[in-house]
Design a protein around this motif. Structure first.
Motif, PDB file in Angstrom:
ATOM      1  N   VAL A 179      -1.729  -4.405   8.080  1.00 53.30           N
ATOM      2  CA  VAL A 179      -0.321  -4.767   8.144  1.00 53.30           C
ATOM      3  C   VAL A 179       0.576  -3.642   7.640  1.00 53.30           C
ATOM      4  N   ALA A 180       0.119  -2.961   6.579  1.00 46.73           N
ATOM      5  CA  ALA A 180       0.925  -1.868   6.024  1.00 46.73           C
ATOM      6  C   ALA A 180       1.145  -0.771   7.062  1.00 46.73           C
ATOM      7  N   MET A 181       0.118  -0.440   7.842  1.00 43.82           N
ATOM      8  CA  MET A 181       0.256   0.578   8.885  1.00 43.82           C
ATOM      9  C   MET A 181       1.207   0.100   9.977  1.00 43.82           C
ATOM     10  N   LEU A 182       1.077  -1.162  10.375  1.00 45.46           N
ATOM     11  CA  LEU A 182       1.939  -1.690  11.424  1.00 45.46           C
ATOM     12  C   LEU A 182       3.404  -1.714  10.979  1.00 45.46           C
ATOM     13  N   THR A 230       0.839  -1.192   0.000  1.00 46.79           N
ATOM     14  CA  THR A 230       0.000   0.000   0.000  1.00 46.79           C
ATOM     15  C   THR A 230       0.870   1.236   0.000  1.00 46.79           C
ATOM     16  N   MET A 231       0.556   2.188  -0.858  1.00 52.49           N
ATOM     17  CA  MET A 231       1.355   3.404  -0.943  1.00 52.49           C
ATOM     18  C   MET A 231       1.086   4.296   0.256  1.00 52.49           C
ATOM     19  N   ALA A 232       2.142   4.728   0.914  1.00 50.46           N
ATOM     20  CA  ALA A 232       2.006   5.602   2.074  1.00 50.46           C
ATOM     21  C   ALA A 232       2.092   7.049   1.630  1.00 50.46           C
ATOM     22  N   LEU A 242       1.364   8.487   8.559  1.00 51.52           N
ATOM     23  CA  LEU A 242       0.394   7.501   9.012  1.00 51.52           C
ATOM     24  C   LEU A 242      -1.050   7.986   8.907  1.00 51.52           C
ATOM     25  N   LEU A 243      -1.241   9.257   8.581  1.00 47.40           N
ATOM     26  CA  LEU A 243      -2.588   9.790   8.391  1.00 47.40           C
ATOM     27  C   LEU A 243      -3.148   9.457   7.016  1.00 47.40           C
ATOM     28  N   ASP A 244      -2.337   8.845   6.158  1.00 53.78           N
ATOM     29  CA  ASP A 244      -2.802   8.415   4.839  1.00 53.78           C
ATOM     30  C   ASP A 244      -3.966   7.430   5.021  1.00 53.78           C
ATOM     31  N   PRO A 245      -5.183   7.768   4.534  1.00 55.54           N
ATOM     32  CA  PRO A 245      -6.344   6.892   4.755  1.00 55.54           C
ATOM     33  C   PRO A 245      -6.221   5.520   4.096  1.00 55.54           C
ATOM     34  N   SER A 246      -5.331   5.390   3.091  1.00 53.64           N
ATOM     35  CA  SER A 246      -5.169   4.094   2.429  1.00 53.64           C
ATOM     36  C   SER A 246      -4.218   3.174   3.178  1.00 53.64           C
TER      37      SER A 246
END
Length: 201
Positions: free
Chosen positions: A139-142, A13-15, A131-135
Motif C-alpha cells: 500500500v505504501a508503494m501504491l 513506511t519511510m520512503a 520508489l526504488l527504496d526496498p522498504s
C-alpha cells in the motif's frame, strides 16, 4: 494551481529521501525572484537584446521548472502557486522571445528538447528513485505512486503553460507531439516501465 492538489496522508513506511531543494531557491524569496525576473525581461526588451540559449534556459530552469518542482515537494502546499502572475508572465516572455524575436535565431527546437529532458529528469529524480527504496512495498508503494502521478500531472500542466508558445508554433509547424502528450508518454516510459513499477503490470 493547474490540475488542483490535495494533501495525502503519508504512509507508515519511510520512503527514500527526496532530492534537496536547489540552494538558489533556498536563498531567494518568491517576491525577490519575481522582481528579478521582471527586471531582467524588461531590460532585455528595452534594449532589444537577444536572449542566448544557455542564458535563457538557465533562467527558465532555475526560476521556472525548479520552482514548480520545489513547490510540489512541499507537504503543506495546498493550493500554493509557484509563481505570481507577473512572475509567470516574465518567464513566458523569456521563452517566447528566445523563439520569436525578429533578426534572432529561432531556438524553438532546442528549447523543446530541453523541456522534454527536464520532464524526464523530474520523473527520474522524484518518482523512480524514491520508489526504488526496498522498504517501500504494498500500500505504501501504491500511495507513493499515486502521489507521484498527481504531481506529474501538475508539473506537465505548468510546463504546458510556461511553454505554450512552443505548442502554438514549433509543434504545429513541425507536426511533432505537444508538450502535454510528451509529458504523459514520459510517465509511462520513465516511471511505469522502470523497476520496481514494471512488476506491477
Amino acid at each position: 494551481f493547474p490540475g488542483g492538489s490535495r494533501t495525502l496522508t503519508p504512509g507508515t513506511t519511510m520512503a527514500a529521501e527526496e532530492p534537496p531543494t536547489p540552494a538558489t531557491l533556498q536563498r531567494q524569496s518568491s517576491h525577490d525572484r519575481e522582481q528579478e525576473l521582471i527586471k531582467y525581461i524588461t531590460d532585455k526588451c528595452a534594449a532589444r537584446e537577444e536572449i542566448e540559449l544557455e542564458e535563457g534556459w538557465k533562467i527558465l530552469q532555475e526560476k521556472g521548472i525548479d520552482v514548480v518542482t520545489a513547490t510540489l515537494q512541499e507537504t503543506d502546499r495546498m493550493d500554493k502557486k509557484p509563481f505570481g502572475n507577473r512572475g509567470y508572465s516574465s518567464l513566458y516572455t523569456v521563452g517566447f522571445n528566445m523563439c520569436s524575436c525578429a533578426n534572432t535565431p529561432d531556438r524553438s527546437e532546442d528549447l523543446y528538447q530541453r523541456v522534454n529532458d527536464a520532464m524526464a529528469r523530474f520523473l527520474k529524480e522524484h518518482v523512480v528513485e524514491p520508489l526504488l527504496d526496498p522498504s517501500l512495498v504494498g500500500v505504501a508503494m501504491l500511495e507513493k505512486f499515486s502521489k507521484a502521478w498527481h504531481n506529474h500531472k501538475i508539473m506537465t500542466k505548468w510546463i504546458q503553460q510556461l511553454f505554450q508558445h512552443l505548442d502554438r508554433g514549433y509543434v504545429l509547424n513541425s507536426a511533432t507531439e505537444s508538450l502535454t502528450s510528451c509529458g504523459m508518454k514520459k510517465f509511462l516510459n520513465v516511471a511505469v516501465r522502470s523497476a520496481p513499477l514494471s512488476s506491477l503490470q
